[in-house]
Structures are given as C-alpha cells and as structure tokens.
Design a protein around this motif. Structure first.
Motif, PDB file in Angstrom:
ATOM      1  N   GLU A 157      33.127   4.467 -56.597  1.00 46.14           N
ATOM      2  CA  GLU A 157      32.910   4.934 -57.974  1.00 46.14           C
ATOM      3  C   GLU A 157      31.663   5.802 -58.069  1.00 46.14           C
ATOM      4  OE1 GLU A 157      34.917   1.082 -60.293  1.00 46.14           O
ATOM      5  OE2 GLU A 157      32.749   1.183 -59.943  1.00 46.14           O
ATOM      6  N   ASP A 158      30.586   5.364 -57.438  1.00 46.53           N
ATOM      7  CA  ASP A 158      29.338   6.144 -57.464  1.00 46.53           C
ATOM      8  C   ASP A 158      29.496   7.465 -56.723  1.00 46.53           C
ATOM      9  OD1 ASP A 158      28.172   4.117 -58.908  1.00 46.53           O
ATOM     10  OD2 ASP A 158      27.090   3.244 -57.199  1.00 46.53           O
ATOM     11  N   LEU A 159      30.186   7.437 -55.596  1.00 44.81           N
ATOM     12  CA  LEU A 159      30.389   8.673 -54.840  1.00 44.81           C
ATOM     13  C   LEU A 159      31.242   9.667 -55.617  1.00 44.81           C
ATOM     14  CD1 LEU A 159      30.976   7.198 -51.257  1.00 44.81           C
ATOM     15  CD2 LEU A 159      29.070   8.673 -51.954  1.00 44.81           C
ATOM     16  N   MET A 160      32.246   9.171 -56.338  1.00 45.20           N
ATOM     17  CA  MET A 160      33.106  10.079 -57.113  1.00 45.20           C
ATOM     18  C   MET A 160      32.365  10.722 -58.269  1.00 45.20           C
ATOM     19  SD  MET A 160      36.938   8.387 -57.186  1.00 45.20           S
ATOM     20  CE  MET A 160      36.428   6.870 -58.001  1.00 45.20           C
ATOM     21  N   ILE A 161      31.367  10.027 -58.806  1.00 50.61           N
ATOM     22  CA  ILE A 161      30.553  10.635 -59.857  1.00 50.61           C
ATOM     23  C   ILE A 161      29.738  11.793 -59.292  1.00 50.61           C
ATOM     24  CG2 ILE A 161      28.583  10.239 -61.395  1.00 50.61           C
ATOM     25  CD1 ILE A 161      29.638   7.361 -61.768  1.00 50.61           C
ATOM     26  N   ARG A 162      29.191  11.589 -58.113  1.00 52.82           N
ATOM     27  CA  ARG A 162      28.367  12.622 -57.476  1.00 52.82           C
ATOM     28  C   ARG A 162      29.210  13.739 -56.876  1.00 52.82           C
ATOM     29  NH1 ARG A 162      25.125   9.148 -53.297  1.00 52.82           N
ATOM     30  NH2 ARG A 162      24.532  11.223 -52.564  1.00 52.82           N
ATOM     31  N   PHE A 163      30.367  13.375 -56.346  1.00 44.38           N
ATOM     32  CA  PHE A 163      31.211  14.349 -55.641  1.00 44.38           C
ATOM     33  C   PHE A 163      32.659  14.201 -56.134  1.00 44.38           C
ATOM     34  CE2 PHE A 163      27.906  12.766 -52.706  1.00 44.38           C
ATOM     35  CZ  PHE A 163      27.158  13.928 -52.555  1.00 44.38           C
ATOM     36  N   PRO A 164      32.971  14.759 -57.307  1.00 38.99           N
ATOM     37  CA  PRO A 164      34.311  14.551 -57.890  1.00 38.99           C
ATOM     38  C   PRO A 164      35.438  15.203 -57.100  1.00 38.99           C
ATOM     39  CG  PRO A 164      33.043  16.133 -59.179  1.00 38.99           C
ATOM     40  CD  PRO A 164      32.094  15.562 -58.187  1.00 38.99           C
ATOM     41  N   GLU A 165      35.142  16.185 -56.270  1.00 43.57           N
ATOM     42  CA  GLU A 165      36.176  16.868 -55.480  1.00 43.57           C
ATOM     43  C   GLU A 165      36.033  16.485 -54.009  1.00 43.57           C
ATOM     44  OE1 GLU A 165      38.580  18.587 -56.881  1.00 43.57           O
ATOM     45  OE2 GLU A 165      37.689  18.293 -58.871  1.00 43.57           O
ATOM     46  N   PHE A 166      37.036  15.813 -53.467  1.00 41.47           N
ATOM     47  CA  PHE A 166      37.001  15.387 -52.071  1.00 41.47           C
ATOM     48  C   PHE A 166      38.429  15.302 -51.554  1.00 41.47           C
ATOM     49  CE2 PHE A 166      37.080  11.772 -54.865  1.00 41.47           C
ATOM     50  CZ  PHE A 166      38.004  10.913 -54.313  1.00 41.47           C
ATOM     51  N   ASP A 167      38.567  15.285 -50.230  1.00 39.60           N
ATOM     52  CA  ASP A 167      39.897  15.345 -49.617  1.00 39.60           C
ATOM     53  C   ASP A 167      40.272  14.114 -48.806  1.00 39.60           C
ATOM     54  OD1 ASP A 167      40.546  18.193 -50.349  1.00 39.60           O
ATOM     55  OD2 ASP A 167      38.723  18.537 -49.157  1.00 39.60           O
ATOM     56  N   CYS A 168      39.299  13.289 -48.432  1.00 45.72           N
ATOM     57  CA  CYS A 168      39.607  12.107 -47.623  1.00 45.72           C
ATOM     58  C   CYS A 168      38.427  11.150 -47.673  1.00 45.72           C
ATOM     59  CB  CYS A 168      39.941  12.490 -46.183  1.00 45.72           C
ATOM     60  SG  CYS A 168      38.618  13.358 -45.300  1.00 45.72           S
ATOM     61  N   VAL A 169      38.701   9.886 -47.276  1.00 46.42           N
ATOM     62  CA  VAL A 169      37.667   8.834 -47.306  1.00 46.42           C
ATOM     63  C   VAL A 169      37.720   8.057 -45.996  1.00 46.42           C
ATOM     64  CG1 VAL A 169      36.753   6.824 -48.520  1.00 46.42           C
ATOM     65  CG2 VAL A 169      37.938   8.625 -49.815  1.00 46.42           C
ATOM     66  N   TYR A 170      36.559   7.902 -45.385  1.00 46.80           N
ATOM     67  CA  TYR A 170      36.419   7.108 -44.153  1.00 46.80           C
ATOM     68  C   TYR A 170      35.615   5.859 -44.505  1.00 46.80           C
ATOM     69  CZ  TYR A 170      35.017   5.842 -39.375  1.00 46.80           C
ATOM     70  OH  TYR A 170      34.801   5.169 -38.196  1.00 46.80           O
ATOM     71  N   CYS A 171      36.148   4.666 -44.169  1.00 49.72           N
ATOM     72  CA  CYS A 171      35.461   3.402 -44.430  1.00 49.72           C
ATOM     73  C   CYS A 171      35.299   2.636 -43.126  1.00 49.72           C
ATOM     74  CB  CYS A 171      36.245   2.551 -45.425  1.00 49.72           C
ATOM     75  SG  CYS A 171      36.514   3.347 -47.022  1.00 49.72           S
ATOM     76  N   ASN A 172      34.185   1.939 -42.999  1.00 52.40           N
ATOM     77  CA  ASN A 172      33.915   1.223 -41.756  1.00 52.40           C
ATOM     78  C   ASN A 172      34.627  -0.119 -41.641  1.00 52.40           C
ATOM     79  OD1 ASN A 172      32.516   2.960 -40.152  1.00 52.40           O
ATOM     80  ND2 ASN A 172      30.480   2.261 -40.730  1.00 52.40           N
TER      81      ASN A 172
END
Length: 373
Positions: free
Chosen positions: A250-265
């Motif tokens: 949620e916090d990342l989407m506020i800072r960077f609303p446009e993105f193409d993929c997500v990597y999680c550990n």
C-alpha cells in the motif's frame, strides 16, 4: 562424546553413517543380550571390511546415547506459515522412522523466548535440538550453549556472515540453508521474462539484513544487473507476513502508482501484496515469492500469482532430525558436511501440478527414505 571433525575414520565412500549405525545397533544388541560380559565388551571393537579391501576398525560405540523414545526437539519461529508446518511434518516423520519422540515449540518472532526454550531443554538433558532462529544474531548463543551442554544442535537459515559451525566447538553440528542467491535469481529472472525484460519493479523484503533476506536480495540484484531495462522503483520491509506485506505494498503504491511487477522475498508477503493491489482496484501484475506455500500454489492455478521457489521444508525439517540423530550416535562429519546448501524448484503454471501432487496433497506420506543407508 566428542564430535570433532578430525581425525576422520571413514576412508571409503561405502563406509558411511548408516554403516556406522548398523554396527552401533549390533553392538547394543550384543550388550543387551550378554550383560554378564560387563564392560569388557567395549574393550575391543568389531571390524568392517569395505569393498576396496582391508579392514577398518569400527568407531567406538560405547558412547551411544540415542535409544528408542529419546526426544528430538525442534524450535520454530511460528506455525502460522506453511513453511514451518512443513518443517514440523518432515521432522515428525523422520523422528517416527527412528523411534524418537518429537517435540516442537514456537516463539512467534521473539528471540528471547526461543533462547529460554533452548536453555530449558538443555537443562533437562536434551541431546538433539534443531533450531530455526528468528534472527542471525541468536546463532552464536546457541553454538556456545551447545558446547557447554554437549548437545547435538542443528541450525537452519540464520547465521552471521562468515560465522561457521566449527568456530565455537563441536556441538553446533550442522547448518543448512537453501541456496538463496540462486533461488532469488531464478524467480526474479522468471518475473522479468514474463514482462518481456522491460518494466518497473516494486520489491518487498522480509527482515532486511538477516541471512535469508540478504541472500534472496543478492539474487534479485544479480538478475537486475542482467536486465538493464528493468527499473527498481523502491522497496519496503514486509516482515515475512502478509499483513505487513500488504501495508508495504500500500505504501509503495502511494509513492509509485505506476508499476509492472512485484518481487517478494516470501509467499506470505506476496499474498499480502496481491490483496493490496486488488483492494486498490489496480490491474493485476505478475508477482513472485519464495516458499511455495499451499495458498500461493492455489493462486498460481487461479492465474493470480506467477511463480515461487519451493524450498522443500518437509525435506529440510526431516534432514535436521536425521543429521542430529546420526551425530548424536557418534557419526563424525567432515567440515563440509557440517554446513550445506540445499536445492529448490521453481514452481509456475507449467510445473505446479507435479509439485502439488508429490509434496502438497501427499504430505502425510512424504517421498523420502529417512533410514536410507
């Protein structure tokens, strides 16, 4: 009993730990059926002739400590995660194969609680304890206490950089961790290929700085070096759980609303990230994790998540028990045998059915021979 790695008795590949245990059981059988012989039975030892010829003196079995019903103890971080449930299942089945009692305790990410559990079991005379520390800073405490109490202790995943099992004596007998750099690299590569090698990436870490998180992150960065058209926008910690993973997303989407993929550990954070994206009404993007939890696999089948690295918790939990059992019985490992990487499988829509059938729906009948010689 001393677990020092040198000198090493075994000189032939066929003279392995199971051969040793066969001899140990035979010697115990002789002792149990001929009590009148007294201590003189331990004054000479049987011999084993390897295929290459030439007798080898069998290791001294007079210090055998593991009898049926002996407890083997596992200390876990939590059971609110499929990974740790797999560790428990594998450990239970391996213990049952050797006639051991299996005990497990959780600490819910509280290092002090786990250390107290360990000390309590040491004081009660435990001789085999397997640990997954919440943080790598705990490892040295366990290694030193293991030496003090002469308890065969295995540790998984967390250890300070350049701190090895043999640095604080002979009783931290085994360290294992998945090859996190390669796992991180392979799942990142799968993600980048999915978006055509070009796009914007968001990254959710676990606990930044600890061993598992550090290795997987190195793997991601290695992949980023090979895909210069992938832009890492930002990262936040998700603390290995889906609630914090969702908040981080949620916090990342506020800072960077446009993105193409997500990597999680890990997978739990990935599921949290997916929830945040769905709740925000954003379009679905490829998301990857590590662990191959049951829920994550189901979402791969549904087309909601892309891929995960299966790091085989059932096998690793079982192998911790087997390793502690062998060493507590007197088998002497070499230095490399005390610290080992283990492998993984990349699971996506193409490989999920085979993995699911073998390791998920068949959990109570794992495809491992725990007593294999």
């Amino acid at each position: 009993m001393n677990f020092k790695s040198e000198p090493r008795v075994q000189t032939d590949k066929e003279y392995n730990r199971r051969k040793f245990l066969e001899l140990a059981r035979r010697a115990l059988a002789v002792l149990s059926t001929a009590p009148a012989l007294g201590s003189s039975c331990t004054d000479s030892h049987p011999t084993f002739t390897p295929p290459s010829g030439g007798p080898l003196t069998a290791p001294d079995v007079s210090g055998i400590i593991v009898q049926p019903g002996t407890p083997v103890i596992s200390l876990f971080t939590t059971l609110a995660n499929d990974f740790f449930q797999g560790l428990r299942e594998g450990g239970q089945q391996a213990a049952s194969a050797f006639g051991l009692d299996f005990e497990f305790y959780v600490n819910n990410l509280r290092p002090g609680i786990q250390l107290a559990q360990y000390e309590t079991k040491l004081a009660s005379g435990a001789k085999m304890i397997n640990i997954v520390p919440p943080t790598e800073t705990s490892t040295q405490n366990y290694a030193r206490l293991a030496k003090e109490y002469e308890c065969a202790t295995t540790i998984m995943h967390e250890t300070p950089a350049w701190y090895f099992p043999y640095e604080d004596g002979d009783y931290w007998v085994y360290y294992q961790i998945v090859d996190g750099i390669k796992a991180g690299y392979e799942v990142a590569k799968r993600l980048f290929e999915e978006i055509g090698g070009r796009g914007k990436l968001l990254f959710i870490q676990g606990f930044p700085g600890i061993t598992s998180d550090r290795l997987r992150t190195i793997g991601l960065m290695k992949a980023l070096d090979q895909y210069p058209n992938i832009e890492l926008l930002g990262s936040l910690a998700g603390n290995w759980n889906r609630i914090d993973g969702r908040r981080a997303m949620e916090d990342l989407m506020i800072r960077f609303p446009e993105f193409d993929c997500v990597y999680c550990n890990n997978d739990d954070m990935a599921i949290g990230a997916l929830t945040a994206i769905e709740e925000a009404g954003k379009k679905r993007v490829p998301i990857v994790g590590t662990d191959a939890t049951t829920e994550f696999l189901q979402k791969i089948k549904q087309g909601k998540l892309l891929a995960s690295c299966a790091i085989h918790p059932c096998w690793s939990g079982a192998f911790q028990v087997v390793r502690a059992y062998d060493i507590a019985n007197g088998w002497i490992p070499s230095v490399p045998e005390r610290m080992m990487f283990y492998g993984f499988d990349l699971i996506d829509e193409d490989s999920i059915d085979t993995y699911y059938k073998k390791y998920v729906t068949n959990l109570k009948e794992l495809p491992f021979d725990f007593e294999k010689k």
